[in-house]
Design a protein around this motif. Structure first.
Motif, PDB file in Angstrom:
ATOM      1  N   THR A   1       7.071 -20.416  23.970  1.00  0.00           N
ATOM      2  CA  THR A   1       8.226 -20.166  24.836  1.00  0.00           C
ATOM      3  C   THR A   1       8.537 -18.675  24.912  1.00  0.00           C
ATOM      4  O   THR A   1       8.790 -18.130  25.987  1.00  0.00           O
ATOM      5  N   GLU A   2       8.486 -18.016  23.771  1.00  0.00           N
ATOM      6  CA  GLU A   2       8.792 -16.581  23.757  1.00  0.00           C
ATOM      7  C   GLU A   2       7.716 -15.786  24.481  1.00  0.00           C
ATOM      8  O   GLU A   2       8.018 -14.792  25.143  1.00  0.00           O
TER       9      GLU A   2
ATOM     10  N   GLU B   1       5.897 -16.876  26.958  1.00  0.00           N
ATOM     11  CA  GLU B   1       6.119 -17.149  28.383  1.00  0.00           C
ATOM     12  C   GLU B   1       7.214 -16.219  28.938  1.00  0.00           C
ATOM     13  O   GLU B   1       7.048 -15.603  29.996  1.00  0.00           O
ATOM     14  N   ALA B   2       8.317 -16.101  28.203  1.00  0.00           N
ATOM     15  CA  ALA B   2       9.407 -15.225  28.657  1.00  0.00           C
ATOM     16  C   ALA B   2       8.949 -13.765  28.699  1.00  0.00           C
ATOM     17  O   ALA B   2       9.236 -13.033  29.644  1.00  0.00           O
TER      18      ALA B   2
ATOM     19  N   SER C   1       6.794 -12.829  31.696  1.00  0.00           N
ATOM     20  CA  SER C   1       7.605 -12.645  32.901  1.00  0.00           C
ATOM     21  C   SER C   1       8.386 -11.339  32.842  1.00  0.00           C
ATOM     22  O   SER C   1       8.456 -10.592  33.825  1.00  0.00           O
ATOM     23  N   LEU C   2       8.971 -11.075  31.686  1.00  0.00           N
ATOM     24  CA  LEU C   2       9.749  -9.845  31.528  1.00  0.00           C
ATOM     25  C   LEU C   2       8.897  -8.606  31.829  1.00  0.00           C
ATOM     26  O   LEU C   2       9.314  -7.698  32.558  1.00  0.00           O
TER      27      LEU C   2
ATOM     28  N   GLY D   1       7.751  -8.523  35.503  1.00  0.00           N
ATOM     29  CA  GLY D   1       8.886  -8.161  36.356  1.00  0.00           C
ATOM     30  C   GLY D   1       9.238  -6.687  36.253  1.00  0.00           C
ATOM     31  O   GLY D   1       9.501  -6.028  37.262  1.00  0.00           O
TER      32      GLY D   1
ATOM     33  N   ARG E   1      15.569  -9.136  18.923  1.00  0.00           N
ATOM     34  CA  ARG E   1      16.094 -10.487  18.750  1.00  0.00           C
ATOM     35  C   ARG E   1      15.082 -11.448  18.157  1.00  0.00           C
ATOM     36  O   ARG E   1      15.430 -12.485  17.610  1.00  0.00           O
TER      37      ARG E   1
ATOM     38  N   LEU F   1      12.974 -10.567  34.075  1.00  0.00           N
ATOM     39  CA  LEU F   1      12.484 -11.917  33.776  1.00  0.00           C
ATOM     40  C   LEU F   1      12.348 -12.752  35.057  1.00  0.00           C
ATOM     41  O   LEU F   1      11.320 -13.403  35.293  1.00  0.00           O
TER      42      LEU F   1
ATOM     43  N   GLY G   1       7.091 -24.561  31.620  1.00  0.00           N
ATOM     44  CA  GLY G   1       7.205 -23.618  30.511  1.00  0.00           C
ATOM     45  C   GLY G   1       8.116 -22.449  30.851  1.00  0.00           C
ATOM     46  O   GLY G   1       8.884 -21.969  30.018  1.00  0.00           O
ATOM     47  N   THR G   2       8.028 -22.008  32.091  1.00  0.00           N
ATOM     48  CA  THR G   2       8.853 -20.878  32.523  1.00  0.00           C
ATOM     49  C   THR G   2      10.327 -21.243  32.517  1.00  0.00           C
ATOM     50  O   THR G   2      11.176 -20.476  32.065  1.00  0.00           O
TER      51      THR G   2
ATOM     52  N   THR H   1      11.710 -23.620  30.758  1.00  0.00           N
ATOM     53  CA  THR H   1      12.117 -23.773  29.353  1.00  0.00           C
ATOM     54  C   THR H   1      12.436 -22.400  28.748  1.00  0.00           C
ATOM     55  O   THR H   1      13.437 -22.234  28.043  1.00  0.00           O
ATOM     56  N   ALA H   2      11.586 -21.426  29.048  1.00  0.00           N
ATOM     57  CA  ALA H   2      11.798 -20.079  28.507  1.00  0.00           C
ATOM     58  C   ALA H   2      13.085 -19.463  29.064  1.00  0.00           C
ATOM     59  O   ALA H   2      13.836 -18.799  28.346  1.00  0.00           O
TER      60      ALA H   2
ATOM     61  N   ALA I   1      16.002 -21.158  27.376  1.00  0.00           N
ATOM     62  CA  ALA I   1      16.145 -20.678  25.997  1.00  0.00           C
ATOM     63  C   ALA I   1      16.771 -19.284  25.998  1.00  0.00           C
ATOM     64  O   ALA I   1      17.609 -18.960  25.152  1.00  0.00           O
ATOM     65  N   HIS I   2      16.357 -18.481  26.981  1.00  0.00           N
ATOM     66  CA  HIS I   2      16.904 -17.126  27.081  1.00  0.00           C
ATOM     67  C   HIS I   2      18.408 -17.173  27.358  1.00  0.00           C
ATOM     68  O   HIS I   2      19.196 -16.465  26.731  1.00  0.00           O
TER      69      HIS I   2
ATOM     70  N   ARG J   1      20.527 -18.298  24.376  1.00  0.00           N
ATOM     71  CA  ARG J   1      20.734 -17.249  23.377  1.00  0.00           C
ATOM     72  C   ARG J   1      21.924 -16.362  23.701  1.00  0.00           C
ATOM     73  O   ARG J   1      22.473 -15.705  22.821  1.00  0.00           O
TER      74      ARG J   1
ATOM     75  N   GLU K   1      17.488 -24.221  20.381  1.00  0.00           N
ATOM     76  CA  GLU K   1      16.469 -23.840  21.361  1.00  0.00           C
ATOM     77  C   GLU K   1      15.727 -25.079  21.827  1.00  0.00           C
ATOM     78  O   GLU K   1      15.338 -25.918  21.032  1.00  0.00           O
TER      79      GLU K   1
END
Lengths: 236, 236
Positions: free
Chosen positions: A189-190, A192-193, A196-197, A200, A227, B197, B216-217, B219-220, B223-224, B227, B235
């Motif tokens: 999951t992290e 995946e984020a 994108s980050l 982007g 984090r 993101l 997955g995206t 979900t990420a 989760a973001h 937080r 999560e």
């Protein structure tokens, strides 16, 4: 960053120069070994990839021709045709090649998961871009915007994207195991984020160029990585 | 999402249809009121923007001509020339227009900061894209890849980017104030990360299309957002 001339002149066949440049690997991500049957250890291939890189930086994507790649290639143009089905095939290969090199470099430079992750972020979104780096990133954005119309590029970007993600997930897994990252951070999951980050931030940077708030972006990226740490530093 | 026909047929001049579609506002972000002297309350402008939208969805960016916009416009083509300096001017205006509408909609649909933020994310990275939404996003990616060569687009994307960021920072500030978001969440830093993101997720989705891991995206992204909450949910 390797400039086009150095790359073309380079004689060292397993030369890591092409992707010494984090930007070459740039939009890319990474290619799992052998995914498109293209090893970075093939000396001829490395030479062709250097020529492709040189032509991309000089001409951008839209003006790229096989001839402009041949102009950067010290051997016979017929070799390009022999090994590749034209410009798109060369470019897709280049994406995979640069990605694989990028992944290798990240792997070898340190085995500290946090340092690896920070280095990866730093390479993909550096504080500043010189002209060649900027031109290459622009060419890669153009290539990306071709993906909806080009199945070959789309396939290759899927490999690149998945590959960058799995590289990041690997680093995170090792970090969670070693206690560097928070135990409840889910690597997939992290990752995946983070992909994108990073994608982007790179896209936005090119779209606005001089106006892009690189300082704020790097602060945000640092805060994001902080984090993930087991014992988070205070947010910067 | 409004399809091109509906948009062209629409007679309601202050019609929110164009940006009823989260995708229209898509890559965009938002434009501060009056930034480029373009109010969404101008009925003629709304009609022209609907025509631009219709043409973009049908033709994409590369094949777009003033004539293709005129074909979607129920009034005289001369009005297009009277009000706009050609295709690029129309497209830059369209970006600003759609952005402003998007921002307005987010503002009015709820005043709960968490719900606003989730809705914004959901609109920019929806679970699925229909054909028109996909085609519009592709056109916007093409437009974005033109920014390095086009000062007018670059300027407009800087406005759009800043605007989306400030909209998100506003929501976050209100959420921190209301106690919905963590007191130590810095709205500007978090907004900066979130814009990257979202932009990255949209870009990656188009580059890989059917292969994009939307589950997955999302979900990420969830989760973001989790937080950022004052009392984080586990999560997902």
């Amino acid at each position: 960053m390797v400039d086009a001339e150095t790359a073309v002149d380079g004689e060292n066949t397993d030369d890591p120069e092409v992707a010494d440049d984090p930007e070459v690997a740039a939009d890319l991500g990474t290619e799992p070994a052998g995914a498109v049957g293209t090893s970075t250890d093939d000396p001829l291939k490395a030479e062709i990839m250097r020529a492709t890189y040189g032509a991309l930086v000089k001409r951008g994507y839209s003006d790229l021709t096989i001839q402009s790649i041949a102009d950067e290639f010290p051997k016979s143009k017929s070799l390009l045709y022999y090994h590749y089905d034209g410009k798109d095939d060369l470019l897709a290969s280049f994406l995979g090649f640069a990605t694989e090199r990028f992944r290798r470099e990240i792997d070898v430079e340190t085995d500290d998961p946090e340092a690896q992750l920070r280095s990866l972020v730093d390479r993909l979104v550096p504080e500043s871009l010189d002209d060649d780096e900027y031109r290459l990133q622009v060419a890669l954005l153009e290539l990306r915007s071709e993906t909806p119309h080009n199945e070959r590029f789309r396939e290759q970007y899927a490999v690149v994207d998945e590959s960058l993600k799995s590289a990041i997930a690997d680093v995170l897994s090792r970090g969670v195991e070693s206690g560097a990252f928070a135990a409840d951070a889910d690597p997939d999951t992290e990752a995946e984020a983070l992909v994108s980050l990073l994608t982007g931030a790179r896209t936005r940077r090119l779209s606005t160029h001089e106006r892009f708030p690189i300082g704020g972006t790097r602060t945000a990226l640092d805060a994001h990585l902080d984090r993930l740490l087991a014992d988070p530093e205070p947010e910067r």
